[in-house]
Structure formats: structure tokens, C-alpha cells
Design an enzyme around this catalytic site. Structure first.
Site, mmCIF file in Angstrom:
data_model
loop_
_atom_site.group_PDB
_atom_site.id
_atom_site.type_symbol
_atom_site.label_atom_id
_atom_site.label_comp_id
_atom_site.label_asym_id
_atom_site.label_seq_id
_atom_site.Cartn_x
_atom_site.Cartn_y
_atom_site.Cartn_z
ATOM 1 N N LYS A 62 -34.707 -21.771 65.883
ATOM 2 C CA LYS A 62 -35.646 -21.229 65.119
ATOM 3 C C LYS A 62 -35.023 -20.272 64.019
ATOM 4 O O LYS A 62 -34.493 -19.224 64.248
ATOM 5 C CB LYS A 62 -36.479 -20.294 65.980
ATOM 6 C CG LYS A 62 -37.296 -20.976 67.313
ATOM 7 C CD LYS A 62 -38.175 -19.936 68.141
ATOM 8 C CE LYS A 62 -36.976 -19.159 68.954
ATOM 9 N NZ LYS A 62 -37.885 -18.348 69.815
ATOM 10 N N ASP A 85 -29.427 -22.312 69.902
ATOM 11 C CA ASP A 85 -30.168 -21.601 68.809
ATOM 12 C C ASP A 85 -29.669 -21.782 67.748
ATOM 13 O O ASP A 85 -28.557 -22.141 67.414
ATOM 14 C CB ASP A 85 -30.070 -20.368 69.386
ATOM 15 C CG ASP A 85 -31.392 -19.710 70.071
ATOM 16 O OD1 ASP A 85 -32.416 -20.537 70.017
ATOM 17 O OD2 ASP A 85 -31.630 -18.598 70.240
ATOM 18 N N MET A 137 -32.444 -7.774 62.761
ATOM 19 C CA MET A 137 -33.511 -8.357 62.227
ATOM 20 C C MET A 137 -34.350 -7.565 60.888
ATOM 21 O O MET A 137 -35.504 -7.688 60.985
ATOM 22 C CB MET A 137 -34.807 -9.013 63.180
ATOM 23 C CG MET A 137 -34.135 -9.905 64.240
ATOM 24 S SD MET A 137 -35.367 -10.105 65.354
ATOM 25 C CE MET A 137 -35.345 -8.951 66.213
HETATM 26 N N1 SAH Z 1 -29.465 -11.882 71.132
HETATM 27 C C1 SAH Z 1 -28.841 -11.530 69.931
HETATM 28 C C2 SAH Z 1 -29.935 -10.854 68.844
HETATM 29 C C3 SAH Z 1 -30.955 -12.030 68.514
HETATM 30 S S1 SAH Z 1 -32.120 -11.064 67.208
HETATM 31 C C4 SAH Z 1 -27.871 -10.360 70.020
HETATM 32 O O1 SAH Z 1 -27.658 -10.005 71.227
HETATM 33 O O2 SAH Z 1 -27.022 -10.288 69.117
HETATM 34 C C5 SAH Z 1 -31.228 -11.746 65.698
HETATM 35 C C6 SAH Z 1 -30.735 -10.870 64.985
HETATM 36 O O3 SAH Z 1 -29.460 -10.296 65.389
HETATM 37 C C7 SAH Z 1 -30.355 -10.925 63.592
HETATM 38 O O4 SAH Z 1 -31.672 -10.960 62.727
HETATM 39 C C8 SAH Z 1 -29.265 -9.960 63.015
HETATM 40 O O5 SAH Z 1 -29.857 -8.922 62.872
HETATM 41 C C9 SAH Z 1 -28.624 -9.961 64.405
HETATM 42 N N2 SAH Z 1 -27.089 -10.894 64.508
HETATM 43 C C10 SAH Z 1 -27.237 -11.738 65.510
HETATM 44 N N3 SAH Z 1 -26.038 -12.359 65.244
HETATM 45 C C11 SAH Z 1 -25.514 -11.805 64.205
HETATM 46 C C12 SAH Z 1 -24.250 -11.814 63.390
HETATM 47 N N4 SAH Z 1 -23.254 -12.701 63.750
HETATM 48 N N5 SAH Z 1 -24.113 -11.038 62.433
HETATM 49 C C13 SAH Z 1 -25.054 -10.300 62.038
HETATM 50 N N6 SAH Z 1 -26.266 -10.035 62.590
HETATM 51 C C14 SAH Z 1 -26.502 -10.673 63.608
#
Ligand code: SAH
Length: 520
Positions: free
Chosen positions: A64, A42, A179
């Protein structure tokens, strides 16, 4: 019973890759990647983890991004099913945890319907772990007893919105919005309208646990404008609640000297791993810029002569001054002969890393001086005796210093200098790391040999400006001398000339200096 040969049953692992730092995947997740035939990754899964897949594994980018849809969800499901049905081991690698806004549930259902076995390997979600890395605890005794994780993907002003901001705002002390960067203004307003005070502390953590991590703080009222001024972009976590007031105290950069520091690692890629993992463990972000590449430079005649003299027990000592020399010499030796050629020739290793390289090849050195530098080797060998009138083999780098052979010759030895390799600048310059360095994005530069200094200067075309603001750390005095000679100010010289010694000297230096990191 069918006698037809059947395709072996495939399997899909839905693996949570953690928030960004490749070290934050689980042991089980890493194991799955290391056995994968196919990895479907991803945009937010840590790219470094792809290097863990077996050579020849198929890597599919499902990445994506909001504007660049590489594979649709249906295409992803179809690919997982297809490879699973073809009997392959498939890893579906996701950022964070697969079930936290990761559409992992949909994929697992699709696989179950298609009859493809599937295992979920949970990951550290950015919603909790990413915030922790930014200095915000989601709960804290006396401050927050609960937290809510919510998507900020929807437009809160749309009547069909599913997120009930009015209810959520009151539901728990800490609100974590994923997000949400594009709709900060609207979300903050919806939370205030839901009944939270406009002065409630709020923070954004961008690219948590990566070298680009940034944390900014404000209140519900100010956070959108803070984000604009600071240029906060995706991916970022938006957190609201009194726990944010703890951020100044829990910012990792305040808790440990190397935390959050971007540290340039200039050794060759094959040798970098011990330094990289020692730095990661301290919370630093290692940035690999391999300034050297080992190029074999073997003179076949000289090698053949050396091997037959060795085999004939003509050498009293063979002296290895680097792990590279061990690898290149033994590879070359094994082409002609085997370990028996060493007979009772005594073996000296310059330091513990060279000693380990020898032991890994089945040879235990007779002598390892306390001081892992050329001067130390020469002195200890002479003290040890048997050098005068004896013959010594010195397999080593082409451009190595003359300290060891000169001192041994002065002590009456006959020295066969056998150049085997050159520590050359890489054929393909590591552009990404060089760009980060030029932007001032590096806090610490480490040098583990004189050639790493010379070659980095060469990669920068002699322009030392990018190195000026950084802390310069060298593994020992010879490397430090080369750095001073190149025009660099050396801030740290390790007293123990090993990787651990270097990291330890760096920690003490940074702990002592009051200067916070560049990003503090
Ligand atoms: N499955 C992921 C979330 C996916 S949704 C999880 O559990 O973390 C994607 C959102 O996750 C992004 O828009 C952001 O808000 C957050 N996100 C994911 N990785 C991040 C990171 N390293 N730093 C800050 N926000 C992050």
C-alpha cells in the site's frame, strides 16, 4: 469422531521484517519465510527477503502506498484467512514491527475470529532501529530518559485530530514521528505551540538502513525548509529532541570505515553471498551487479577422454583454479562416473575458496599454495615435484590465462587443458544496479576476477565515467592488472587473495583515507 479427511490446519505468522536492510529481520522471522507457502508482503518490507521463500511459494503484494492502494485492509485480512483456512503456512511480512502502525493487531484479531492460528514475530521498528542507523539514539544518559513514537498521518489543524500535540510535546524528551513527511511544517508548529523551544534540534532519516539512506538535521523551526531544499521524501523518520545533537558524533559513517558505503559486487549471483554478507556486517550496503554468469562450454569428447585418463590413473595432478571449475567438472564427472575416478591422482586447489568447494564435494586437496594466484600454483607444484614427465589435468574457464599451463609445460609436464565454462556477461543486464552506478550512487567497486572487470566494462559499453569517482578494489594482482589495462585506477589490491582479504584491505584503505563518503 469424524472419519472424514480434514484439511490440515493452516497458520499465519505476522512477521516484522525490520526497517529495510534484509539482514535486520529476526532469525525466527527468516525461518518462517523459509517455510512459507504464501508470503503477503508490504511496500516497506525488505524486498530481498522474498528470495528466501521456497521456490514455488505464492508471493502476494499487498503494497500500500498512499496513492496506489493495491489491496485494501479487508482484502488483506480475507486473503490471510482464506490461505490459513486452506491449510497453508502464510507469512504476513511487514516493515519494521507488525504492531507499530502496521495494522498487525487488526490482522491478528481477524485471524483469531476466523479460527486461524497466528503467531507474532516482532521486528526492529524503524522508529528506534532506523533512527539508530541514521545516527540518532532515542535515549542517551543525561540527555533523554524517554521517547514517544507518534503518527504524523493526521492533519494537526483538524479539530477531530486524535493526536494531542500539546500534551505529547511535553511528555518525553525525544519525539519520533512516523508518516510525518507530508505535514512537517504543521507538526513542527504544533510541537512549538505545545511548548518546545523552536531551536530544539530535529532530524529526518529517509529510507533508513537501505542503500538510499539519508539524514538531514536542523531545528524545529528550520526542519521543514531543510526537508524541502534537500528533497526529503517518504519513507522518513522525523525526530525532535536534544539527542539529535549527537548525530554528528554517532553517524555510522564516522564510526566504521565501510559503514554507509555503497559497494558494487560484480561476482556471479551464485558466488556473491560471502562478499555480500561480509560487507553487510561492516555496515556497508552491497549492491549486486553480477557481471559474470557461468555458461557451461563442455566439449563432450574432450571430457570423456579426460575422465577415462583420470580413471586410469594417467594424471599425476589435477589442478583446480576456481570453485566454478570444481562445480562444473564434478557435475560433468558425476554424469559418467563418480569420485572413485580420482583414485590416487593428487589434487591441487588454487586457494581457500576452491579448497572449500572441493571439500564440499568430498575431496580434500593435497596442495593449496599460500598465494592464491596462477603464478603461485605453478611454482608450488613444480617445487612439490612429480611434475616433470608427468601428466596434469587442468579443468578450467575457456578464457583463463596461460600462466599455469605455460609454467607447468616449461617444467616438463604434459598438460591437458580442459575448458569447461565461460564467465560471460549476464544474458539480462542488471539494469537497476547499472542505473545506480551511472547516477554516481556507488562508492566502492569490487572485482574478484579478471572476467568481472572485463564484463563490467562491456556492460558499460566501454564508458568508464561511472567508475571514476569510486574506490576500485581488486582481490589480487592479476585482477588489478586487468583493471589497469582496462583504463581504471586501482586503489586497493588485496594482499591475501580471498574475500576476507579483500574486505580487510578495503577497510584499511578507507580507514586511512580522510575522504568521507559521498553522502557524508
Ligand atoms: N511498522 C513500521 C512502521 C509503519 S508506518 C515500523 O515499525 O517501522 C510507515 C512509516 O514508518 C513511514 O511513513 C516512515 O515514517 C516509517 N518508516 C518505515 N521504514 C522506514 C525506513 N526504512 N526509513 C525511514 N522511515 C521508515
Amino acid at each position: 469422531m469424524s472419519t472424514q479427511p480434514t484439511t490440515p490446519l493452516g497458520h499465519v505468522w505476522l512477521v516484522g521484517g525490520g526497517p529495510g536492510d534484509p539482514g535486520l529481520i529476526t532469525v525466527a522471522g527468516l525461518e518462517a519465510i523459509r517455510r512459507a507457502d504464501v508470503v503477503v508482503h508490504d511496500r516497506l518490507s525488505p524486498p530481498e527477503l522474498l528470495k528466501e521463500a521456497p521456490a514455488g511459494a505464492l508471493l502476494l503484494d499487498a503494497g500500500k502506498s498512499p496513492d496506489n492502494q493495491r489491496m485494501t485492509q479487508d482484502q488483506i485480512n480475507a486473503a490471510l484467512i482464506e490461505h490459513g483456512q486452506a491449510g497453508r503456512h502464510v507469512v504476513r511480512l511487514k516493515g519494521g514491527d507488525p504492531y507499530v502502525f502496521g495494522r498487525g493487531g487488526e490482522e491478528a484479531i481477524a485471524l483469531a475470529e476466523a479460527g486461524v492460528p497466528c503467531t507474532i514475530i516482532p521486528g526492529i521498528t524503524s522508529a528506534i532501529g532506523g533512527l539508530a542507523a541514521g545516527g540518532v539514539p532515542v535515549t542517551h544518559r543525561g540527555i533523554a530518559t524517554s521517547f514517544t513514537v507518534v503518527t504524523g498521518h493526521e492533519d494537526p489543524t483538524k479539530p477531530e485530530a486524535q493526536v494531542r500535540w500539546d500534551a505529547l510535546s511535553q511528555a518525553s524528551e525525544t519525539l519520533v514521528i512516523l508518516m510525518g513527511v507530508e505535514r512537517l511544517e504543521g507538526i513542527a508548529r504544533a510541537i512549538i505551540e505545545g511548548g518546545r523551544d523552536a531551536s530544539t534540534p530535529a532530524a529526518l532519516v529517509q529510507e533508513a538502513t537501505t542503500p538510499r539512506q539519508r539524514t538531514v538535521t536542523g531545528t524545529l523551526e528550520t526542519i521543514a525548509s531543510v526537508a524541502r531544499t534537500e528533497g526529503i521524501t517518504n519513507p522518513a523518520l522525523f525526530v525532535v529532541g536534544d539527542v539529535v545533537a549527537l548525530q554528528p558524533f554517532l553517524d555510522p559513517a564516522r564510526l566504521a570505515p565501510l559503514a554507509g558505503k555503497r559497494v558494487l559486487v560484480t561476482r556471479s549471483r551464485s558466488q556473491a553471498s560471502s562478499l555480500v554478507s561480509a560487507l553487510r556486517l561492516e555496515g556497508a550496503h552491497p549492491v549486486e551487479l553480477p557481471a559474470i554468469e557461468i555458461q557451461e562450454r563442455i566439449d563432450d569428447d574432450a571430457l570423456r577422454d579426460a575422465v577415462s585418463l583420470l580413471d586410469a590413473s594417467e594424471y599425476r595432478w589435477i589442478v583446480f583454479t576456481s570453485a566454478n571449475a570444481v562445480e562444473v567438472f564434478l557435475d560433468a564427472l558425476m554424469e559418467q562416473r563418480d569420485l572413485r575416478a580420482f583414485g590416487d591422482t593428487r589434487i591441487c586447489a588454487i586457494g581457500p575458496a576452491t579448497e572449500r568447494a572441493l571439500i564440499a564435494r568430498g575431496l580434500r586437496p593435497d596442495l593449496v599454495p599460500d598465494q592464491a594466484i596462477g603464478e603461485g600454483v605453478a611454482r608450488v607444484l613444480v617445487e612439490h615435484g612429480g611434475v616433470e614427465g608427468g601428466r596434469v589435468l587442468l579443468p578450467r574457464a575457456e578464457q583463463a590465462r596461460d600462466v599455469v599451463p605455460d609454467a607447468l609445460r616449461a617444467a616438463g609436464a604434459e598438460v591437458d587443458d580442459l575448458p569447461l565454462y565461460l564467465a560471460a556477461p549476464p544474458a539480462e543486464p542488471p539494469e537497476e544496479a547499472l542505473a545506480l552506478l551511472r547516477e554516481g550512487g556507488i562508492d566502492v567497486v569490487t572485482f574478484t576476477s579478471s572476467s568481472t572487470v572485463r564484463n563490467l566494462v562491456e556492460l558499460l559499453h566501454g564508458d568508464l565515467t561511472p567508475l571514476r569517482g569510486a574506490t576500485i578494489a581488486c582481490i589480487g594482482p592479476a585482477t588489478a592488472d586487468t583493471a589497469w589495462d582496462a583504463g581504471l585506477e586501482v586503489h586497493v589490491t588485496a594482499e591475501v587473495h580471498t574475500i576476507d582479504g579483500l574486505v580487510s584491505a578495503l577497510r584499511s584503505h578507507l580507514q586511512g583515507s580522510t575522504a568521507p563518503g559521498r553522502d557524508a
